[in-house]
Design a protein around this motif. Structure first.
Motif, PDB file in Angstrom:
ATOM      1  N   SER A  82      17.264  -9.910 -12.530  1.00  0.00           N
ATOM      2  CA  SER A  82      16.240 -10.954 -12.506  1.00  0.00           C
ATOM      3  C   SER A  82      15.097 -10.548 -11.591  1.00  0.00           C
ATOM      4  O   SER A  82      15.290  -9.841 -10.599  1.00  0.00           O
ATOM      5  CB  SER A  82      16.857 -12.272 -12.022  1.00  0.00           C
ATOM      6  OG  SER A  82      15.864 -13.203 -11.651  1.00  0.00           O
ATOM      7  N   ARG A  83      13.917 -11.036 -11.915  1.00  0.00           N
ATOM      8  CA  ARG A  83      12.770 -10.838 -11.036  1.00  0.00           C
ATOM      9  C   ARG A  83      12.862 -11.716  -9.793  1.00  0.00           C
ATOM     10  O   ARG A  83      12.113 -11.522  -8.841  1.00  0.00           O
ATOM     11  CB  ARG A  83      11.480 -11.147 -11.797  1.00  0.00           C
ATOM     12  CG  ARG A  83      11.177 -10.158 -12.906  1.00  0.00           C
ATOM     13  CD  ARG A  83       9.884 -10.477 -13.624  1.00  0.00           C
ATOM     14  NE  ARG A  83       9.983 -11.715 -14.397  1.00  0.00           N
ATOM     15  CZ  ARG A  83       8.984 -12.220 -15.112  1.00  0.00           C
ATOM     16  NH1 ARG A  83       7.804 -11.604 -15.125  1.00  0.00           N
ATOM     17  NH2 ARG A  83       9.138 -13.336 -15.800  1.00  0.00           N
ATOM     18  N   ASP A  84      13.779 -12.669  -9.805  1.00  0.00           N
ATOM     19  CA  ASP A  84      13.923 -13.587  -8.676  1.00  0.00           C
ATOM     20  C   ASP A  84      15.033 -13.196  -7.712  1.00  0.00           C
ATOM     21  O   ASP A  84      14.963 -13.511  -6.526  1.00  0.00           O
ATOM     22  CB  ASP A  84      14.200 -15.004  -9.183  1.00  0.00           C
ATOM     23  CG  ASP A  84      13.041 -15.556  -9.995  1.00  0.00           C
ATOM     24  OD1 ASP A  84      11.884 -15.253  -9.643  1.00  0.00           O
ATOM     25  OD2 ASP A  84      13.301 -16.274 -10.971  1.00  0.00           O
ATOM     26  N   PHE A  85      16.102 -12.515  -8.225  1.00  0.00           N
ATOM     27  CA  PHE A  85      17.230 -12.219  -7.329  1.00  0.00           C
ATOM     28  C   PHE A  85      17.882 -10.863  -7.585  1.00  0.00           C
ATOM     29  O   PHE A  85      18.978 -10.596  -7.101  1.00  0.00           O
ATOM     30  CB  PHE A  85      18.295 -13.317  -7.418  1.00  0.00           C
ATOM     31  CG  PHE A  85      18.714 -13.690  -8.829  1.00  0.00           C
ATOM     32  CD1 PHE A  85      19.519 -12.853  -9.582  1.00  0.00           C
ATOM     33  CD2 PHE A  85      18.289 -14.879  -9.395  1.00  0.00           C
ATOM     34  CE1 PHE A  85      19.910 -13.194 -10.865  1.00  0.00           C
ATOM     35  CE2 PHE A  85      18.687 -15.233 -10.686  1.00  0.00           C
ATOM     36  CZ  PHE A  85      19.496 -14.382 -11.426  1.00  0.00           C
ATOM     37  N   GLY A  86      17.239  -9.963  -8.313  1.00  0.00           N
ATOM     38  CA  GLY A  86      17.808  -8.641  -8.525  1.00  0.00           C
ATOM     39  C   GLY A  86      19.041  -8.686  -9.414  1.00  0.00           C
ATOM     40  O   GLY A  86      19.136  -9.504 -10.328  1.00  0.00           O
ATOM     41  N   ASN A  87      20.013  -7.771  -9.144  1.00  0.00           N
ATOM     42  CA  ASN A  87      21.188  -7.720 -10.020  1.00  0.00           C
ATOM     43  C   ASN A  87      22.528  -7.858  -9.297  1.00  0.00           C
ATOM     44  O   ASN A  87      23.587  -7.653  -9.905  1.00  0.00           O
ATOM     45  CB  ASN A  87      21.180  -6.448 -10.871  1.00  0.00           C
ATOM     46  CG  ASN A  87      21.146  -5.142 -10.103  1.00  0.00           C
ATOM     47  OD1 ASN A  87      20.740  -4.110 -10.649  1.00  0.00           O
ATOM     48  ND2 ASN A  87      21.583  -5.114  -8.849  1.00  0.00           N
ATOM     49  N   TRP A  88      22.488  -8.237  -8.013  1.00  0.00           N
ATOM     50  CA  TRP A  88      23.745  -8.410  -7.279  1.00  0.00           C
ATOM     51  C   TRP A  88      24.240  -9.855  -7.436  1.00  0.00           C
ATOM     52  O   TRP A  88      24.201 -10.629  -6.492  1.00  0.00           O
ATOM     53  CB  TRP A  88      23.553  -8.098  -5.800  1.00  0.00           C
ATOM     54  CG  TRP A  88      23.106  -6.706  -5.474  1.00  0.00           C
ATOM     55  CD1 TRP A  88      21.874  -6.335  -5.046  1.00  0.00           C
ATOM     56  CD2 TRP A  88      23.885  -5.503  -5.526  1.00  0.00           C
ATOM     57  NE1 TRP A  88      21.826  -4.982  -4.818  1.00  0.00           N
ATOM     58  CE2 TRP A  88      23.055  -4.440  -5.109  1.00  0.00           C
ATOM     59  CE3 TRP A  88      25.210  -5.222  -5.877  1.00  0.00           C
ATOM     60  CZ2 TRP A  88      23.490  -3.124  -5.044  1.00  0.00           C
ATOM     61  CZ3 TRP A  88      25.646  -3.904  -5.814  1.00  0.00           C
ATOM     62  CH2 TRP A  88      24.796  -2.874  -5.398  1.00  0.00           C
ATOM     63  N   VAL A  89      24.681 -10.233  -8.618  1.00  0.00           N
ATOM     64  CA  VAL A  89      25.126 -11.612  -8.831  1.00  0.00           C
ATOM     65  C   VAL A  89      26.401 -11.646  -9.678  1.00  0.00           C
ATOM     66  O   VAL A  89      26.623 -10.797 -10.538  1.00  0.00           O
ATOM     67  CB  VAL A  89      24.045 -12.478  -9.522  1.00  0.00           C
ATOM     68  CG1 VAL A  89      22.880 -12.732  -8.592  1.00  0.00           C
ATOM     69  CG2 VAL A  89      23.581 -11.859 -10.831  1.00  0.00           C
ATOM     70  N   PHE A  90      27.206 -12.657  -9.384  1.00  0.00           N
ATOM     71  CA  PHE A  90      28.311 -13.044 -10.257  1.00  0.00           C
ATOM     72  C   PHE A  90      27.818 -14.167 -11.162  1.00  0.00           C
ATOM     73  O   PHE A  90      26.967 -14.970 -10.756  1.00  0.00           O
ATOM     74  CB  PHE A  90      29.504 -13.560  -9.443  1.00  0.00           C
ATOM     75  CG  PHE A  90      30.112 -12.539  -8.527  1.00  0.00           C
ATOM     76  CD1 PHE A  90      30.607 -11.340  -9.015  1.00  0.00           C
ATOM     77  CD2 PHE A  90      30.203 -12.786  -7.160  1.00  0.00           C
ATOM     78  CE1 PHE A  90      31.172 -10.402  -8.167  1.00  0.00           C
ATOM     79  CE2 PHE A  90      30.765 -11.860  -6.305  1.00  0.00           C
ATOM     80  CZ  PHE A  90      31.256 -10.673  -6.805  1.00  0.00           C
ATOM     81  N   LEU A  91      28.379 -14.228 -12.360  1.00  0.00           N
ATOM     82  CA  LEU A  91      28.005 -15.263 -13.302  1.00  0.00           C
ATOM     83  C   LEU A  91      29.173 -16.209 -13.552  1.00  0.00           C
ATOM     84  O   LEU A  91      30.324 -15.782 -13.622  1.00  0.00           O
ATOM     85  CB  LEU A  91      27.560 -14.646 -14.641  1.00  0.00           C
ATOM     86  CG  LEU A  91      26.302 -13.770 -14.593  1.00  0.00           C
ATOM     87  CD1 LEU A  91      26.077 -13.118 -15.947  1.00  0.00           C
ATOM     88  CD2 LEU A  91      25.088 -14.583 -14.173  1.00  0.00           C
ATOM     89  N   GLY A  92      28.871 -17.470 -13.688  1.00  0.00           N
ATOM     90  CA  GLY A  92      29.853 -18.481 -14.052  1.00  0.00           C
ATOM     91  C   GLY A  92      29.278 -19.364 -15.136  1.00  0.00           C
ATOM     92  O   GLY A  92      28.056 -19.458 -15.301  1.00  0.00           O
ATOM     93  N   ALA A  93      30.164 -20.005 -15.906  1.00  0.00           N
ATOM     94  CA  ALA A  93      29.710 -20.838 -17.022  1.00  0.00           C
ATOM     95  C   ALA A  93      30.391 -22.197 -16.970  1.00  0.00           C
ATOM     96  O   ALA A  93      31.594 -22.290 -16.702  1.00  0.00           O
ATOM     97  CB  ALA A  93      30.009 -20.155 -18.351  1.00  0.00           C
ATOM     98  N   ILE A  94      29.612 -23.228 -17.230  1.00  0.00           N
ATOM     99  CA  ILE A  94      30.148 -24.575 -17.408  1.00  0.00           C
ATOM    100  C   ILE A  94      29.803 -25.018 -18.821  1.00  0.00           C
ATOM    101  O   ILE A  94      28.623 -25.229 -19.147  1.00  0.00           O
ATOM    102  CB  ILE A  94      29.563 -25.575 -16.389  1.00  0.00           C
ATOM    103  CG1 ILE A  94      29.875 -25.137 -14.956  1.00  0.00           C
ATOM    104  CG2 ILE A  94      30.137 -26.964 -16.641  1.00  0.00           C
ATOM    105  CD1 ILE A  94      29.262 -26.030 -13.898  1.00  0.00           C
ATOM    106  N   PHE A  95      30.808 -25.107 -19.673  1.00  0.00           N
ATOM    107  CA  PHE A  95      30.626 -25.656 -21.012  1.00  0.00           C
ATOM    108  C   PHE A  95      30.778 -27.173 -20.912  1.00  0.00           C
ATOM    109  O   PHE A  95      31.691 -27.665 -20.254  1.00  0.00           O
ATOM    110  CB  PHE A  95      31.675 -25.096 -21.977  1.00  0.00           C
ATOM    111  CG  PHE A  95      31.405 -23.692 -22.455  1.00  0.00           C
ATOM    112  CD1 PHE A  95      31.359 -23.413 -23.807  1.00  0.00           C
ATOM    113  CD2 PHE A  95      31.208 -22.655 -21.561  1.00  0.00           C
ATOM    114  CE1 PHE A  95      31.127 -22.118 -24.261  1.00  0.00           C
ATOM    115  CE2 PHE A  95      30.979 -21.364 -21.993  1.00  0.00           C
ATOM    116  CZ  PHE A  95      30.925 -21.093 -23.359  1.00  0.00           C
ATOM    117  N   THR A  96      29.909 -27.896 -21.593  1.00  0.00           N
ATOM    118  CA  THR A  96      29.946 -29.348 -21.490  1.00  0.00           C
ATOM    119  C   THR A  96      29.586 -30.014 -22.814  1.00  0.00           C
ATOM    120  O   THR A  96      28.835 -29.437 -23.623  1.00  0.00           O
ATOM    121  CB  THR A  96      28.991 -29.846 -20.384  1.00  0.00           C
ATOM    122  OG1 THR A  96      29.002 -31.275 -20.342  1.00  0.00           O
ATOM    123  CG2 THR A  96      27.571 -29.372 -20.628  1.00  0.00           C
TER     124      THR A  96
END
Length: 339
Positions: free
Chosen positions: A157-171
């Motif tokens: 991302s242009r906002d936070f680079g690539n050091w991230v974990f992803l999570g999902a909330i299905f609703t």
């Protein structure tokens, strides 16, 4: 405040740096892309990727009642340059994401907090996922506007680079979807050119069979001799393509200090002598525990063979007769290489 604004506040309070909303069916091309990856054999021994492909290729099939997917990103950005650990040849380089507490525990706790808030506010139904179901998080995250899959196939991302974990909330809640993010890699090839094993057959494509992260974590048995010397001192994962990305100039601090844990660069001689009980005790609460003692010691033997440190030779000579065939093979290779 609107529901969206209050949701954003709750998400940030739960430790996430960003979020976006998409539809479960927002990535219709995912199935074909997955099929091409599998048909090329690029998944190696990860046979689980070929299972439940209908769910992986179409998130709407996973839970048909879901109307929206909230994708969330949590930062685990390092407080040091991971590439520097590659020069500490008597120590093992461990991927940044595995140096502290298991991210499943931390991310899922945050997801459940947000999900409970959503249920209390709207009486909707929810399901949360962190690598616990056949969900293709990165394409969904791009569809939700969080970032894009770079040439190294990871989300950035242009906002936070690539050091991230992803999570999902299905609703079951109907939420206004965000616009998908476009790709902003341009002509940059930094992540492709730095890969020590040439694991990218083309930009935006990964052959896991040559990826050091796959080889040290997922691959069972001996590693191809052509690749062993290119693994350096990497004993769990590899961060080269992530660390070199220019967009990391926008990286934000890790969301939880527990990501900066005790497993940054352990001495190789200590790890080589671990038995099963010692391995479990040392890596309790860490994602590293999932590979087991044998695979870790196999990786350590390769690292010692690449270390050019003659003093480490006696450490692995005793492993030539190890009960695990892959460890014994790696120890013989390392002794010969040091000789």
């Amino acid at each position: 405040m609107t529901f969206r604004a209050r949701l954003g506040d709750e998400i940030r309070d739960a430790g996430f740096v960003s979020f976006g909303v998409t539809r479960p069916d927002a990535v219709p091309e995912a199935g074909a892309r997955l099929a091409a990856f599998l048909d090329g054999g690029h998944h190696g021994q990860m046979h689980w990727m070929a299972e439940r492909t209908a769910w992986r290729g179409d998130a709407s099939a996973l839970w048909p009642e879901a109307r929206s997917v909230v994708m969330l990103a949590q930062s685990y950005a390092p407080d040091h340059d991971p590439l520097g650990d590659l020069n500490r040849l008597e120590h093992g380089a461990i991927s940044v994401y595995a140096q502290g507490r298991d991210y499943h525990d931390i991310v899922k706790k945050g997801l459940k907090r947000v999900a409970r808030w959503m249920v209390a506010e709207t009486d909707c139904a929810v399901k949360v996922f962190v690598d616990t179901a056949p969900v293709m998080e990165k394409p969904l995250a791009q569809a939700a506007g969080l970032g894009w899959q770079g040439k190294h196939t990871n989300l950035l991302s242009r906002d936070f680079g690539n050091w991230v974990f992803l999570g999902a909330i299905f609703t079951t809640l109907e939420l206004e979807p965000d616009a998908p993010e476009e790709e902003h890699c341009g002509s940059c090839r930094a992540c492709l050119d730095i890969c020590p094993t040439d694991a990218f057959p083309a930009p935006f494509q990964l052959d896991a069979r040559r990826c050091i992260s796959y080889l040290t974590i997922e691959h069972r048995g001996p590693v191809d001799e052509e690749l062993r010397g290119k693994m350096g001192n990497r004993i769990y994962g590899c961060d080269d393509c992530l660390a070199v990305c220019p967009w990391n100039k926008f990286a934000v601090a890790a969301s939880d200090l527990r990501y900066h844990g005790p497993h940054r660069a352990p001495p190789l001689d200590e790890l080589a002598t671990l038995d099963d009980a010692g391995f479990r005790a040392r890596f309790s609460g860490s994602p590293i525990k999932r590979i087991g003692r044998d695979r870790m010691v196999r990786n350590v033997c390769y690292a010692i063979g690449n270390s050019q440190q003659q003093r480490l030779k006696p450490v692995i000579q005793g492993l030539i007769e190890d009960r695990d065939a892959a460890v014994a093979d790696a120890a013989r290779w390392a002794v010969e290489r040091l000789s």
